[in-house]
Design a protein around this motif. Structure first.
Motif, PDB file in Angstrom:
ATOM      1  N   GLN A 153     -18.348 -84.098  51.412  1.00  0.00           N
ATOM      2  CA  GLN A 153     -18.222 -85.473  50.919  1.00  0.00           C
ATOM      3  C   GLN A 153     -17.110 -85.570  49.877  1.00  0.00           C
ATOM      4  O   GLN A 153     -16.361 -86.552  49.843  1.00  0.00           O
ATOM      5  CB  GLN A 153     -19.558 -85.941  50.350  1.00  0.00           C
ATOM      6  N   ARG A 154     -16.967 -84.536  49.045  1.00  0.00           N
ATOM      7  CA  ARG A 154     -15.899 -84.519  48.039  1.00  0.00           C
ATOM      8  C   ARG A 154     -14.532 -84.454  48.722  1.00  0.00           C
ATOM      9  O   ARG A 154     -13.588 -85.121  48.310  1.00  0.00           O
ATOM     10  CB  ARG A 154     -16.095 -83.326  47.101  1.00  0.00           C
ATOM     11  N   VAL A 155     -14.428 -83.632  49.759  1.00  0.00           N
ATOM     12  CA  VAL A 155     -13.165 -83.509  50.499  1.00  0.00           C
ATOM     13  C   VAL A 155     -12.761 -84.866  51.072  1.00  0.00           C
ATOM     14  O   VAL A 155     -11.610 -85.289  50.944  1.00  0.00           O
ATOM     15  CB  VAL A 155     -13.277 -82.448  51.620  1.00  0.00           C
ATOM     16  N   VAL A 156     -13.707 -85.567  51.689  1.00  0.00           N
ATOM     17  CA  VAL A 156     -13.409 -86.877  52.283  1.00  0.00           C
ATOM     18  C   VAL A 156     -12.992 -87.873  51.204  1.00  0.00           C
ATOM     19  O   VAL A 156     -12.008 -88.603  51.367  1.00  0.00           O
ATOM     20  CB  VAL A 156     -14.616 -87.407  53.092  1.00  0.00           C
ATOM     21  N   SER A 157     -13.704 -87.894  50.088  1.00  0.00           N
ATOM     22  CA  SER A 157     -13.393 -88.878  49.037  1.00  0.00           C
ATOM     23  C   SER A 157     -12.071 -88.588  48.328  1.00  0.00           C
ATOM     24  O   SER A 157     -11.408 -89.505  47.861  1.00  0.00           O
ATOM     25  CB  SER A 157     -14.534 -88.961  48.018  1.00  0.00           C
ATOM     26  N   ASP A 158     -11.662 -87.304  48.262  1.00  0.00           N
ATOM     27  CA  ASP A 158     -10.422 -86.935  47.570  1.00  0.00           C
ATOM     28  C   ASP A 158      -9.265 -86.634  48.529  1.00  0.00           C
ATOM     29  O   ASP A 158      -8.257 -86.068  48.119  1.00  0.00           O
ATOM     30  CB  ASP A 158     -10.659 -85.712  46.682  1.00  0.00           C
ATOM     31  N   THR A 204     -15.501 -89.499  57.915  1.00  0.00           N
ATOM     32  CA  THR A 204     -16.824 -89.134  57.390  1.00  0.00           C
ATOM     33  C   THR A 204     -16.894 -87.631  57.182  1.00  0.00           C
ATOM     34  O   THR A 204     -16.072 -86.873  57.707  1.00  0.00           O
ATOM     35  CB  THR A 204     -17.951 -89.529  58.374  1.00  0.00           C
ATOM     36  N   ALA A 205     -17.907 -87.194  56.447  1.00  0.00           N
ATOM     37  CA  ALA A 205     -18.122 -85.765  56.205  1.00  0.00           C
ATOM     38  C   ALA A 205     -18.454 -85.025  57.499  1.00  0.00           C
ATOM     39  O   ALA A 205     -18.202 -83.827  57.614  1.00  0.00           O
ATOM     40  CB  ALA A 205     -19.231 -85.577  55.180  1.00  0.00           C
ATOM     41  N   ASN A 206     -18.996 -85.730  58.494  1.00  0.00           N
ATOM     42  CA  ASN A 206     -19.319 -85.092  59.774  1.00  0.00           C
ATOM     43  C   ASN A 206     -18.076 -84.643  60.530  1.00  0.00           C
ATOM     44  O   ASN A 206     -18.164 -83.803  61.424  1.00  0.00           O
ATOM     45  CB  ASN A 206     -20.146 -86.031  60.658  1.00  0.00           C
ATOM     46  N   GLU A 207     -16.925 -85.215  60.207  1.00  0.00           N
ATOM     47  CA  GLU A 207     -15.678 -84.837  60.867  1.00  0.00           C
ATOM     48  C   GLU A 207     -15.009 -83.635  60.199  1.00  0.00           C
ATOM     49  O   GLU A 207     -13.973 -83.171  60.655  1.00  0.00           O
ATOM     50  CB  GLU A 207     -14.707 -86.017  60.876  1.00  0.00           C
ATOM     51  N   VAL A 208     -15.607 -83.135  59.127  1.00  0.00           N
ATOM     52  CA  VAL A 208     -15.032 -82.029  58.367  1.00  0.00           C
ATOM     53  C   VAL A 208     -15.830 -80.757  58.621  1.00  0.00           C
ATOM     54  O   VAL A 208     -17.060 -80.764  58.583  1.00  0.00           O
ATOM     55  CB  VAL A 208     -15.030 -82.349  56.854  1.00  0.00           C
ATOM     56  N   LYS A 209     -15.114 -79.680  58.891  1.00  0.00           N
ATOM     57  CA  LYS A 209     -15.711 -78.345  58.979  1.00  0.00           C
ATOM     58  C   LYS A 209     -15.096 -77.526  57.848  1.00  0.00           C
ATOM     59  O   LYS A 209     -13.882 -77.567  57.632  1.00  0.00           O
ATOM     60  CB  LYS A 209     -15.389 -77.666  60.313  1.00  0.00           C
ATOM     61  N   LEU A 210     -15.927 -76.799  57.120  1.00  0.00           N
ATOM     62  CA  LEU A 210     -15.434 -75.913  56.074  1.00  0.00           C
ATOM     63  C   LEU A 210     -15.611 -74.472  56.521  1.00  0.00           C
ATOM     64  O   LEU A 210     -16.657 -74.109  57.054  1.00  0.00           O
ATOM     65  CB  LEU A 210     -16.188 -76.135  54.760  1.00  0.00           C
ATOM     66  N   MET A 265     -12.640 -69.688  44.703  1.00  0.00           N
ATOM     67  CA  MET A 265     -12.970 -69.536  46.113  1.00  0.00           C
ATOM     68  C   MET A 265     -12.157 -70.563  46.894  1.00  0.00           C
ATOM     69  O   MET A 265     -12.107 -71.733  46.519  1.00  0.00           O
ATOM     70  CB  MET A 265     -14.470 -69.775  46.323  1.00  0.00           C
ATOM     71  N   VAL A 266     -11.513 -70.125  47.979  1.00  0.00           N
ATOM     72  CA  VAL A 266     -10.715 -71.025  48.807  1.00  0.00           C
ATOM     73  C   VAL A 266     -11.466 -71.259  50.119  1.00  0.00           C
ATOM     74  O   VAL A 266     -11.879 -70.316  50.777  1.00  0.00           O
ATOM     75  CB  VAL A 266      -9.318 -70.437  49.104  1.00  0.00           C
ATOM     76  N   MET A 267     -11.648 -72.525  50.459  1.00  0.00           N
ATOM     77  CA  MET A 267     -12.282 -72.891  51.722  1.00  0.00           C
ATOM     78  C   MET A 267     -11.269 -73.626  52.582  1.00  0.00           C
ATOM     79  O   MET A 267     -10.582 -74.527  52.108  1.00  0.00           O
ATOM     80  CB  MET A 267     -13.508 -73.770  51.480  1.00  0.00           C
ATOM     81  N   LEU A 268     -11.186 -73.225  53.830  1.00  0.00           N
ATOM     82  CA  LEU A 268     -10.296 -73.867  54.782  1.00  0.00           C
ATOM     83  C   LEU A 268     -10.967 -75.120  55.320  1.00  0.00           C
ATOM     84  O   LEU A 268     -12.141 -75.095  55.679  1.00  0.00           O
ATOM     85  CB  LEU A 268      -9.984 -72.906  55.937  1.00  0.00           C
ATOM     86  N   VAL A 269     -10.218 -76.218  55.376  1.00  0.00           N
ATOM     87  CA  VAL A 269     -10.737 -77.496  55.868  1.00  0.00           C
ATOM     88  C   VAL A 269     -10.193 -77.743  57.267  1.00  0.00           C
ATOM     89  O   VAL A 269      -8.985 -77.719  57.485  1.00  0.00           O
ATOM     90  CB  VAL A 269     -10.320 -78.660  54.945  1.00  0.00           C
ATOM     91  N   VAL A 270     -11.100 -77.971  58.209  1.00  0.00           N
ATOM     92  CA  VAL A 270     -10.718 -78.314  59.573  1.00  0.00           C
ATOM     93  C   VAL A 270     -11.249 -79.717  59.853  1.00  0.00           C
ATOM     94  O   VAL A 270     -12.432 -79.983  59.642  1.00  0.00           O
ATOM     95  CB  VAL A 270     -11.309 -77.317  60.595  1.00  0.00           C
ATOM     96  N   VAL A 271     -10.374 -80.614  60.292  1.00  0.00           N
ATOM     97  CA  VAL A 271     -10.783 -81.974  60.625  1.00  0.00           C
ATOM     98  C   VAL A 271     -10.975 -82.053  62.131  1.00  0.00           C
ATOM     99  O   VAL A 271     -10.079 -81.709  62.900  1.00  0.00           O
ATOM    100  CB  VAL A 271      -9.738 -83.014  60.164  1.00  0.00           C
ATOM    101  N   GLN A 272     -12.155 -82.490  62.524  1.00  0.00           N
ATOM    102  CA  GLN A 272     -12.499 -82.610  63.939  1.00  0.00           C
ATOM    103  C   GLN A 272     -13.038 -84.015  64.163  1.00  0.00           C
ATOM    104  O   GLN A 272     -14.239 -84.248  64.051  1.00  0.00           O
ATOM    105  CB  GLN A 272     -13.551 -81.558  64.269  1.00  0.00           C
ATOM    106  N   PRO A 273     -12.127 -84.976  64.457  1.00  0.00           N
ATOM    107  CA  PRO A 273     -12.579 -86.363  64.623  1.00  0.00           C
ATOM    108  C   PRO A 273     -13.622 -86.482  65.731  1.00  0.00           C
ATOM    109  O   PRO A 273     -13.543 -85.799  66.749  1.00  0.00           O
ATOM    110  CB  PRO A 273     -11.309 -87.118  65.004  1.00  0.00           C
ATOM    111  N   THR A 274     -14.581 -87.350  65.490  1.00  0.00           N
ATOM    112  CA  THR A 274     -15.608 -87.572  66.506  1.00  0.00           C
ATOM    113  C   THR A 274     -15.031 -88.436  67.620  1.00  0.00           C
ATOM    114  O   THR A 274     -14.208 -89.318  67.380  1.00  0.00           O
ATOM    115  CB  THR A 274     -16.843 -88.276  65.903  1.00  0.00           C
ATOM    116  N   ILE A 275     -15.461 -88.174  68.831  1.00  0.00           N
ATOM    117  CA  ILE A 275     -15.013 -88.940  69.995  1.00  0.00           C
ATOM    118  C   ILE A 275     -16.115 -89.942  70.315  1.00  0.00           C
ATOM    119  O   ILE A 275     -17.281 -89.560  70.421  1.00  0.00           O
ATOM    120  CB  ILE A 275     -14.770 -88.021  71.207  1.00  0.00           C
TER     121      ILE A 275
END
Length: 116
Positions: A35-40, A51-57, A86-96
């Protein structure tokens, strides 16, 4: 909140840029981080999660589950060097949407000779 209970995390985006670092409690869940990733999310990126559902960490080569806590995501053998981030990789996977999904399924079946 005790200082040793905090973990500094930054989020690495697909283009190599970062969001953060921010301090989180070890009890914070992956869902809170998403949720923080999406808002920032930085303006002007070609791919933007809605949305946060489209984000994979990902961290240490694993996709993190929403219910996991930051404390559970840390290295199993302890922190390497004090004061690290700590570094987390962000992957965006848009919902279809459902219509697109059904159309893609039909194209797949047709191309493999599974449909009529």
């Amino acid at each position: 909140m005790p200082e040793e209970d905090l973990v500094d995390i930054k989020f690495r985006l697909y283009d190599g840029s970062d969001i953060g670092p921010f301090s989180y409690s070890s009890a914070s869940t992956v869902d809170v981080l998403k949720q923080r990733v999406v808002s920032d999310w930085p303006k002007g990126k070609t791919m933007t999660p809605k949305t946060a559902n489209e984000v994979k960490l990902m961290c240490f080569g694993k996709i993190l589950e929403n219910s996991k806590t930051v404390g559970q995501c840390k290295l199993p053998f302890g922190d390497v060097g004090g004061g690290g981030v700590m570094v987390m990789l962000v992957v965006v996977q848009p919902t279809i949407d459902k219509a697109k999904s059904e159309k893609l399924d039909m194209v797949y079946k047709f191309s493999w000779g599974l449909g009529s």
